[in-house]
Design an enzyme around this catalytic site. Structure first.
Site, short mmCIF file in Angstrom:
data_model
loop_
_atom_site.label_atom_id
_atom_site.label_comp_id
_atom_site.label_asym_id
_atom_site.label_seq_id
_atom_site.Cartn_x
_atom_site.Cartn_y
_atom_site.Cartn_z
CD GLU A 32 -3.08 -0.28 0.04
OE1 GLU A 32 -3.08 0.06 -1.17
OE2 GLU A 32 -3.72 -1.26 0.46
CB ILE A 34 4.87 0.96 -2.29
CG1 ILE A 34 4.20 -0.38 -2.54
CG2 ILE A 34 5.10 1.16 -0.80
CD1 ILE A 34 5.07 -1.56 -2.10
CG ASP A 35 0.38 2.82 -6.67
OD1 ASP A 35 0.62 3.62 -5.74
OD2 ASP A 35 -0.69 2.86 -7.33
CB ALA A 121 -15.82 2.43 0.07
CG LEU A 123 -13.82 -1.37 -2.09
CD1 LEU A 123 -15.15 -2.12 -1.97
CD2 LEU A 123 -12.68 -2.27 -1.62
CD GLU A 158 -8.30 9.25 -10.12
OE1 GLU A 158 -9.02 8.36 -10.59
OE2 GLU A 158 -8.73 10.11 -9.32
CG ASP A 170 -6.34 2.07 -7.46
OD1 ASP A 170 -5.62 1.24 -6.88
OD2 ASP A 170 -6.76 3.11 -6.92
C1 GLA Z 1 -5.19 4.78 -4.21
C2 GLA Z 1 -4.41 5.12 -5.48
C3 GLA Z 1 -3.43 4.00 -5.83
C4 GLA Z 1 -2.58 3.61 -4.62
C5 GLA Z 1 -3.44 3.40 -3.37
C6 GLA Z 1 -2.62 3.20 -2.14
O1 GLA Z 1 -6.04 3.69 -4.42
O2 GLA Z 1 -5.28 5.33 -6.56
O3 GLA Z 1 -2.62 4.42 -6.92
O4 GLA Z 1 -1.56 4.55 -4.39
O5 GLA Z 1 -4.31 4.49 -3.14
O6 GLA Z 1 -1.84 2.05 -2.25
#
Ligand code: GLA
Length: 389
Positions: A32, A34-35, A121, A123, A158, A170
């Site tokens: 989480e 770290i992308d 939320a 997701l 985005e 995501d």
């Molecule tokens: C959101 C962002 C993702 C990622 C997560 C955290 O979902 O859209 O790119 O950074 O938060 O891991």
């Protein structure tokens, strides 16, 4: 579902929808925040998602209709489009803008969206609506993009249209997800493995804290900036492209280059979380769910204490999970600041888990969470459009 949507489309537009598409949401098992640091992540697509029914029109207008929102704007076909306040339709509008800017002639469309992902939320309802729109436009206007290009377009919408400096996880997950599989994605190289999400006797629970998230964008972008500061500091001596280019041991040796204590904590989370994903991938491959669960707990603790993106609601879920021996692990998933947590729960104990968690959470927080058993589904695709389907 599709049948009802086709009927709705008929009621609204007095004609049949010619095309139908679906894009899922996602959960992230581990990895989480770290992308955007070139790290490894492990998301899965879920069976909740966004449906889009669509037909071209001759009226030179985009009609945005959603069964989830009251706002149903019409936007004239133009050479370029701007974000309009906070309306939901900005996501598809941003995709239209991107295709138009890339030289594709996008003409009038009648659209009907419906999402069964809890919105906002954590997701990935946003990635889901972006990717389903990009997929549809690509097909309808023969734009010729491959799936990875569609993912990059959705991410760019985005980042540049919506103003959230998110990473690629995501959009990638909702496009490339496969039923009963997890994706191990390297966000630096975009190399990925599709691995069996073999949870053995465990099932994946999604717990929506039902806490409405506020200021997520600004706090998220602040974290992204803190990571950039950490990288700059480390690069006084190292030559790193991303924070995740080093492991925890190397970080430890050089962490004093980072002058700000808070920024140092953020970087520590990033580097250690990346190491955890490697271990988690090994644990999953070895069917060692108890080890996988421990890494989930460790991930949550780090997001709470070092990265500070949790909150009392998400913490309450994980606190309860730790008291239940039938739970292998639990953690927040997604950006945090409210939203959803996930837990690996023994299949025979799901009912009790749900009930006890609801009671614990309601007592502590003052309102109930929503608990679902999550199924892992396929990524974006076309749906057949017969009203009988
Ligand atoms: C959101 C962002 C993702 C990622 C997560 C955290 O979902 O859209 O790119 O950074 O938060 O891991």
């Amino acid at each position: 579902m599709k049948h009802q949507l086709q009927q709705k489309f008929n009621e609204i537009y007095h004609k049949e929808a010619q095309h139908a598409y679906f894009s899922p949401g996602r959960v992230n098992l581990i990895g989480e925040h770290i992308d955007y640091n070139g790290g490894l992540v492990m998301p899965c697509a879920i069976t909740f998602g966004t449906y889009l029914l669509i037909s071209p029109n001759q009226d030179n207008v985009f009609r945005f209709k959603s069964l989830n929102f009251d706002e149903n704007p019409e936007v004239n076909v133009q050479d370029s489009y701007k974000k309009d306040n906070d309306g939901w339709f900005n996501f598809p509008l941003g995709v239209i803008e991107h295709f138009t800017k890339d030289g594709h002639k996008i003409t009038g469309l009648d659209m009907l969206f419906f999402g069964d992902i809890p919105i906002g939320a954590g997701l990935s309802s946003s990635a889901s609506i972006e990717v389903v729109t990009a997929y549809a436009l690509n097909e309808l206007f023969n734009a010729g993009y491959d799936k990875l290009e569609l993912v990059k377009i959705a991410k760019s919408v985005e980042n540049n249209f919506m103003g959230l400096n998110c990473g690629i996880m995501d959009q990638f997950a909702v496009a490339f997800g496969e039923k009963d599989k997890a994706i191990v994605l390297n966000c630096d190289t975009l190399e990925y493995d599709i691995v069996p999400s073999n949870l053995g006797k465990y099932v994946l629970a999604i717990i929506n804290t039902n806490k409405s998230r506020k200021l997520v964008e600004s706090k998220y972008n602040e974290r992204v900036e803190e990571c950039q500061t950490a990288l700059k500091d480390l690069n006084k001596e190292l030559g790193l492209e991303y924070l995740c280019a080093i492991n925890a041991a190397t970080f430890d040796k050089h962490k004093n280059l980072i002058t700000d204590e808070v920024v140092r904590k953020r970087a520590q989370h990033v580097v250690e979380e990346n190491d955890r994903v490697r271990l988690a991938a090994d644990a999953l491959a070895a069917n060692n769910l108890s080890e996988f669960g421990k890494l989930m707990y460790a991930s949550h603790d780090s997001l709470r204490a070092l990265y500070e993106v949790s909150g009392k609601e998400l913490d309450a879920v994980v606190e309860y999970a730790k008291t239940n021996p039938q739970v292998a692990g639990a953690r927040m998933t997604g950006a945090g600041f409210g939203g959803c947590a996930i837990a690996l729960v023994h299949q025979d104990a799901f009912g009790t888990f749900s009930k006890e968690l609801e009671a614990y959470y309601t007592d502590k927080i003052g309102y109930a969470p929503s608990v679902y058993q999550s199924l892992i589904g396929d990524g974006v695709g076309t749906l057949l459009v017969s009203s009988e389907a």
